[in-house]
Design a protein around this motif. Sequence first.
Motif, mmCIF file in Angstrom:
data_model
loop_
_atom_site.group_PDB
_atom_site.id
_atom_site.type_symbol
_atom_site.label_atom_id
_atom_site.label_comp_id
_atom_site.label_asym_id
_atom_site.label_seq_id
_atom_site.Cartn_x
_atom_site.Cartn_y
_atom_site.Cartn_z
ATOM 1 N N SER A 130 0.833 -1.205 0.000
ATOM 2 C CA SER A 130 0.000 0.000 0.000
ATOM 3 C C SER A 130 0.865 1.252 0.000
ATOM 4 C CB SER A 130 -0.927 0.006 1.224
ATOM 5 O OG SER A 130 -1.840 -1.064 1.164
ATOM 6 N N GLU A 131 1.956 1.222 0.747
ATOM 7 C CA GLU A 131 2.854 2.380 0.813
ATOM 8 C C GLU A 131 3.529 2.612 -0.543
ATOM 9 O OE1 GLU A 131 4.568 5.726 1.916
ATOM 10 O OE2 GLU A 131 3.089 4.605 3.094
ATOM 11 N N GLN A 132 3.912 1.532 -1.225
ATOM 12 C CA GLN A 132 4.520 1.674 -2.553
ATOM 13 C C GLN A 132 3.524 2.242 -3.560
ATOM 14 O OE1 GLN A 132 5.987 -2.373 -3.199
ATOM 15 N NE2 GLN A 132 8.082 -1.599 -3.108
ATOM 16 N N THR A 133 2.286 1.763 -3.493
ATOM 17 C CA THR A 133 1.258 2.283 -4.393
ATOM 18 C C THR A 133 0.996 3.755 -4.118
ATOM 19 O OG1 THR A 133 0.213 0.095 -4.511
ATOM 20 C CG2 THR A 133 -1.118 1.990 -5.180
ATOM 21 N N LEU A 134 0.932 4.109 -2.846
ATOM 22 C CA LEU A 134 0.737 5.511 -2.476
ATOM 23 C C LEU A 134 1.902 6.363 -2.966
ATOM 24 C CD1 LEU A 134 -0.930 7.622 -0.985
ATOM 25 C CD2 LEU A 134 0.282 7.013 1.121
ATOM 26 N N GLN B 80 -1.884 -5.077 -11.169
ATOM 27 C CA GLN B 80 -2.952 -4.591 -12.037
ATOM 28 C C GLN B 80 -3.537 -3.284 -11.525
ATOM 29 O OE1 GLN B 80 -5.835 -7.545 -13.099
ATOM 30 N NE2 GLN B 80 -4.319 -8.845 -14.116
ATOM 31 N N GLU B 81 -3.695 -3.169 -10.215
ATOM 32 C CA GLU B 81 -4.227 -1.936 -9.657
ATOM 33 C C GLU B 81 -3.262 -0.783 -9.869
ATOM 34 O OE1 GLU B 81 -6.825 0.688 -7.489
ATOM 35 O OE2 GLU B 81 -6.996 -1.071 -8.803
ATOM 36 N N ARG B 82 -1.962 -1.041 -9.744
ATOM 37 C CA ARG B 82 -0.979 0.013 -9.978
ATOM 38 C C ARG B 82 -0.977 0.437 -11.442
ATOM 39 N NH1 ARG B 82 3.832 -2.779 -6.301
ATOM 40 N NH2 ARG B 82 3.045 -2.042 -4.275
#
Length: 424
Positions: free
Chosen positions: A6-10, A125-127
Amino acid sequence: MTAGESEQTLALVRTLLDRVHLATAGQVPQAVAEAARTLGWTAVLHLVDHEQRLLVPAPLSGVPARRPQAVDTTLAGRCFRSVEPTVSAAGTPGVWLPVLDGADRLGVLEVALPEGVDLHDPVVQERCRLLAHLTGHLITAKRPYGDALDQLMRRRPRTVASELLHQLLPPLTFACEGLVVSGLLQPAYDVAADAFDYDVVDDTAHLAVLDATGHDLAGTILAAVALSAYRNSRRSGHGLYDSAGAVDELIAEHGRGERFATGVLAELELSTGRLRYLNAGHPAPLLMRDGKVVKELGQGHRILFGLGDGQVSIAEEWLQPDDRIVFYTDGITEARDRDGGFFGLDRLADHLRRAAAAGLPAPETLRRIAHDVLDRQGGVLQDDATLLIAEWATTRERTLVSSGGVAAHELSPSRSDGEDTPRR
């Protein structure tokens, strides 16, 4: 998604938004690349050119130059046409992602991933979805502030008349629940006196196609006057009758009895399918049902805009779910091939039928028809050619928004004839 994921995506999202905040239009591709690097990815933005034949890469510092990708014959083009992620050539870890603003196709992202990344991983996929989604919206937000992206999209000089006209048009494709509207004008660099418009307010879609006399700057100015009069009346809450009168009055004033305009103005109630329209000397719109043209909408006549109100009748048609209304100017049907033959209404109807049978969405349907019109006339049109499609009570608007996921069969893409491997 774990806390670390989650932190990487953020970080991906934060880097992109923070970098774009003070970026010029031309710096958007670099901001996208920097955001992708937070995940160890390489991302190169390709924008579609104004004729929608090529996907043109934006140059990036420290990244080898790419060549343009043909829309019709490459994996990048397949991604653009289908509006779905497309895996790069076998053996190269990467994916092409569609870039859209809402439902309007802008281009694609070429994303190279580190070895071992699983494209079926929901986190990946979300990223991908977030990166492409934000890129499309940020391109649209920044384009008015600079010319760099438009310079990338144009492949040859554009006339002043065409420059003015394109500044007035809405985005080529719009979609909301139960409605898709898509328009296209050709020739992209020389179009002068055609125009289209659309709007959705509450439960009503407003549609217009206009064709002013002349293929010059004066024709463009007349089309601009007509378009502005229509918008001004519509935004003041007036209906078809008053809007037609406003267009007529302004065309008469600026045309001075020597220049006029044809056009169709329409209103579509989204909750019921009730279509009301009037036609000022323009080719009759086509009604498509069950994948084929079933009739011309030939009622609702009034005299050409600029010749006075005269007698005006407003016609009515009740649409069925999945119906398409196709508006066009005579530059489509009257385009001549090298032997002098007209493109014609029958060929237009056949194009529309085959596109529907193939399940093509409205913007791809228009792109293919426009290219056929141009190619048959050797790339030089004698008149402006415009198409506008409105689809009602459809679920096709959902096909114009990328799912962000990659289907299982895409992991080993079968390369169709002519599809190139992206150069890395």
